[in-house]
Design a protein around this motif. Structure first.
Motif, mmCIF file in Angstrom:
data_model
loop_
_atom_site.group_PDB
_atom_site.id
_atom_site.type_symbol
_atom_site.label_atom_id
_atom_site.label_comp_id
_atom_site.label_asym_id
_atom_site.label_seq_id
_atom_site.Cartn_x
_atom_site.Cartn_y
_atom_site.Cartn_z
ATOM 1 N N TYR A 1 2.114 11.050 -6.504
ATOM 2 C CA TYR A 1 2.855 11.678 -7.602
ATOM 3 C C TYR A 1 1.930 12.021 -8.766
ATOM 4 O O TYR A 1 2.022 13.105 -9.350
ATOM 5 C CB TYR A 1 3.970 10.750 -8.063
ATOM 6 C CG TYR A 1 4.592 11.141 -9.388
ATOM 7 C CD1 TYR A 1 5.450 12.244 -9.480
ATOM 8 C CD2 TYR A 1 4.317 10.418 -10.547
ATOM 9 C CE1 TYR A 1 6.007 12.612 -10.695
ATOM 10 C CE2 TYR A 1 4.868 10.770 -11.757
ATOM 11 C CZ TYR A 1 5.719 11.875 -11.829
ATOM 12 O OH TYR A 1 6.258 12.233 -13.028
ATOM 13 N N LEU A 2 1.011 11.117 -9.099
ATOM 14 C CA LEU A 2 0.085 11.384 -10.196
ATOM 15 C C LEU A 2 -0.840 12.551 -9.876
ATOM 16 O O LEU A 2 -1.159 13.372 -10.746
ATOM 17 C CB LEU A 2 -0.735 10.139 -10.503
ATOM 18 C CG LEU A 2 0.014 8.928 -11.061
ATOM 19 C CD1 LEU A 2 -0.953 7.783 -11.332
ATOM 20 C CD2 LEU A 2 0.757 9.301 -12.347
ATOM 21 N N LEU A 3 -1.284 12.636 -8.627
ATOM 22 C CA LEU A 3 -2.165 13.732 -8.235
ATOM 23 C C LEU A 3 -1.420 15.068 -8.219
ATOM 24 O O LEU A 3 -1.926 16.082 -8.720
ATOM 25 C CB LEU A 3 -2.773 13.454 -6.859
ATOM 26 C CG LEU A 3 -3.826 12.347 -6.793
ATOM 27 C CD1 LEU A 3 -4.171 12.028 -5.342
ATOM 28 C CD2 LEU A 3 -5.083 12.756 -7.553
ATOM 29 N N PHE B 1 -6.049 4.298 -8.132
ATOM 30 C CA PHE B 1 -5.137 5.326 -8.635
ATOM 31 C C PHE B 1 -4.703 5.096 -10.081
ATOM 32 O O PHE B 1 -4.452 6.068 -10.805
ATOM 33 C CB PHE B 1 -3.886 5.396 -7.748
ATOM 34 C CG PHE B 1 -4.102 6.073 -6.439
ATOM 35 C CD1 PHE B 1 -4.284 7.440 -6.365
ATOM 36 C CD2 PHE B 1 -4.143 5.337 -5.254
ATOM 37 C CE1 PHE B 1 -4.486 8.075 -5.149
ATOM 38 C CE2 PHE B 1 -4.343 5.953 -4.042
ATOM 39 C CZ PHE B 1 -4.520 7.329 -3.983
ATOM 40 N N PHE B 2 -4.616 3.849 -10.512
ATOM 41 C CA PHE B 2 -3.948 3.584 -11.786
ATOM 42 C C PHE B 2 -4.847 2.997 -12.872
ATOM 43 O O PHE B 2 -4.489 3.083 -14.049
ATOM 44 C CB PHE B 2 -2.768 2.630 -11.557
ATOM 45 C CG PHE B 2 -1.703 3.200 -10.682
ATOM 46 C CD1 PHE B 2 -0.746 4.054 -11.203
ATOM 47 C CD2 PHE B 2 -1.672 2.906 -9.328
ATOM 48 C CE1 PHE B 2 0.241 4.591 -10.393
ATOM 49 C CE2 PHE B 2 -0.683 3.444 -8.512
ATOM 50 C CZ PHE B 2 0.270 4.294 -9.045
ATOM 51 N N MET B 3 -5.992 2.409 -12.520
ATOM 52 C CA MET B 3 -6.831 1.796 -13.551
ATOM 53 C C MET B 3 -8.220 2.409 -13.640
ATOM 54 O O MET B 3 -8.764 2.573 -14.731
ATOM 55 C CB MET B 3 -6.922 0.286 -13.307
ATOM 56 C CG MET B 3 -5.593 -0.412 -13.587
ATOM 57 S SD MET B 3 -5.646 -2.209 -13.403
ATOM 58 C CE MET B 3 -5.754 -2.338 -11.628
ATOM 59 N N ALA B 4 -8.790 2.787 -12.516
ATOM 60 C CA ALA B 4 -10.090 3.458 -12.562
ATOM 61 C C ALA B 4 -9.968 4.881 -13.098
ATOM 62 O O ALA B 4 -10.973 5.485 -13.483
ATOM 63 C CB ALA B 4 -10.719 3.483 -11.169
ATOM 64 N N ALA C 1 0.826 -1.199 0.000
ATOM 65 C CA ALA C 1 0.000 0.000 0.000
ATOM 66 C C ALA C 1 0.866 1.256 0.000
ATOM 67 O O ALA C 1 0.530 2.262 -0.635
ATOM 68 C CB ALA C 1 -0.926 -0.004 1.211
ATOM 69 N N LEU C 2 1.988 1.219 0.693
ATOM 70 C CA LEU C 2 2.875 2.374 0.760
ATOM 71 C C LEU C 2 3.391 2.762 -0.623
ATOM 72 O O LEU C 2 3.355 3.943 -1.002
ATOM 73 C CB LEU C 2 4.046 2.070 1.694
ATOM 74 C CG LEU C 2 5.135 3.146 1.794
ATOM 75 C CD1 LEU C 2 4.546 4.449 2.303
ATOM 76 C CD2 LEU C 2 6.267 2.669 2.686
ATOM 77 N N ALA C 3 3.862 1.790 -1.395
ATOM 78 C CA ALA C 3 4.389 2.083 -2.731
ATOM 79 C C ALA C 3 3.300 2.630 -3.639
ATOM 80 O O ALA C 3 3.544 3.553 -4.429
ATOM 81 C CB ALA C 3 4.994 0.815 -3.332
ATOM 82 N N LEU C 4 2.103 2.090 -3.552
ATOM 83 C CA LEU C 4 1.012 2.562 -4.396
ATOM 84 C C LEU C 4 0.562 3.964 -3.997
ATOM 85 O O LEU C 4 0.215 4.783 -4.851
ATOM 86 C CB LEU C 4 -0.165 1.588 -4.317
ATOM 87 C CG LEU C 4 0.108 0.192 -4.894
ATOM 88 C CD1 LEU C 4 -1.033 -0.741 -4.563
ATOM 89 C CD2 LEU C 4 0.313 0.272 -6.404
ATOM 90 N N LEU C 5 0.573 4.264 -2.702
ATOM 91 C CA LEU C 5 0.221 5.607 -2.253
ATOM 92 C C LEU C 5 1.251 6.633 -2.718
ATOM 93 O O LEU C 5 0.899 7.762 -3.084
ATOM 94 C CB LEU C 5 0.085 5.636 -0.732
ATOM 95 C CG LEU C 5 -1.165 4.960 -0.165
ATOM 96 C CD1 LEU C 5 -1.082 4.895 1.352
ATOM 97 C CD2 LEU C 5 -2.418 5.712 -0.591
ATOM 98 N N LEU C 6 2.521 6.252 -2.703
ATOM 99 C CA LEU C 6 3.558 7.160 -3.205
ATOM 100 C C LEU C 6 3.349 7.443 -4.688
ATOM 101 O O LEU C 6 3.411 8.600 -5.132
ATOM 102 C CB LEU C 6 4.944 6.547 -2.964
ATOM 103 C CG LEU C 6 5.429 6.498 -1.518
ATOM 104 C CD1 LEU C 6 6.760 5.751 -1.435
ATOM 105 C CD2 LEU C 6 5.584 7.907 -0.964
#
Length: 317
Positions: free
Chosen positions: A189-191, A240-243, A180-185
């Motif tokens: 960044y995308l936001l 974050f990445f597919m929806a 979860a930590l890596a995905l939140l980082l």
């Protein structure tokens, strides 16, 4: 596309750290397979080569993160063909596909090869070294929850503890589910770089937390806490990445909020009451199908143009 790939690199790095070269081979094979299938489709269709837009490479990374680290090479390549050939090029290529290609491949593989798609290996919790992989099959937290509910009607101990391990990635699951930590980082960044907007991730995660929280409050012995929902499975990867794929999601702000809420509610329903432990892929694909309808009913009013009203029928006395 390139920035989204950059944002996924922390999750890729964590998966390689936890599962070793097996994870790296899945990622590389998926990317090469998607690039090769994209080039072949362009050649057969007689259209210009589209590898430079990085969409095929991104699809390969997302596909790999939706696969278990023990996925055989033929399964990865078959998934690449489904993602690019069926999920994208059959509709006319980038910008025309109604569904997220990586999720189309994941669902097809899950239905066609359930044994291979649900064979999880867990990194050694004490020593998550590059080559340390537990050869024993292990259940994901969501899988363990589903099995316990079927057998006993109560949640397993893993639903009440281990949140720190879930946050850093020490649990069985797909390559993109374990940190979860890596995905939140990556999502942050995308936001911050404005590659994606906040509406879908916030409404998706918020609806999962609220709906899951209501059920948890009603019966904490049968329904897991919102934190368990947020940290396990592919929720953060999907949110974050597919929806947030701009091709397959609504155009308006209100439409994106509605899209995210729909994804969240369907995800929780499938996790708790469906036949599969995870519902993220199905939820996003179902809402992808509803996107044209959402766009139609959330289309903004044009300034200066009178609103259309239903004609008034005159009733004779």
């Amino acid at each position: 596309m390139r920035r989204v790939i950059y944002a996924l690199l922390p999750a890729v790095a964590v998966s390689v750290y936890l599962f070793g070269l097996a994870a790296l081979s899945v990622v590389l094979l998926a990317v090469v397979g998607c690039l090769g299938c994209e080039a072949l489709c362009c050649r057969l269709a007689g259209t210009p080569l589209t590898l430079r837009d990085n969409s095929a490479a991104l699809t390969g990374v997302l596909l790999a993160l939706n696969l278990p680290p023990s996925a055989p090479w033929w399964l990865v390549l078959f998934g690449a063909v489904i993602a690019i050939g069926i999920g994208k090029q059959v509709y006319g290529g980038l910008g025309h596909n109604p569904f997220n290609p990586a999720l189309v491949a994941r669902v097809v593989l899950l239905i066609s090869f359930p044994l291979h798609m649900t064979h999880w290996t867990a990194a050694t919790a004490a020593e998550p070294a590059v080559t340390a992989i537990d050869a024993m099959s292990a259940a994901t937290p969501l899988g363990a929850m589903k099995d316990a509910l079927r057998l006993t009607g109560q949640l397993p101990p893993s639903a009440y503890e281990g949140f720190a391990n879930y946050f850093v990635g020490r649990m069985p699951g797909s390559l993109g589910e374990v940190s979860a930590l890596a995905l939140l980082l990556g999502g942050s960044y995308l936001l911050i770089s404005k590659v994606i907007t906040w509406e879908i991730p916030v409404s998706y995660l918020g609806s999962v937390a609220v709906f899951g929280g209501i059920l948890w409050w009603s019966d904490a012995g049968r329904y897991p806490s919102p934190l368990f929902h947020l940290l396990t499975g592919g929720l953060l990867l999907g949110a974050f990445f597919m929806a947030t794929d701009p091709v397959t999601t609504p155009l308006t702000r209100s439409g994106r909020l509605l899209f995210g809420v729909g994804c969240g509610v369907i995800t929780v329903l499938i996790r708790l009451f469906g036949g599969y432990p995870e519902g993220v892929s199905f939820a996003i694909l179902l809402m992808n199908a509803a996107t044209p309808l959402i766009d139609r009913y959330t289309k903004p009013h044009i300034f200066g143009r009178p609103r259309k009203t239903a004609p008034v029928r005159e009733v004779s006395s």
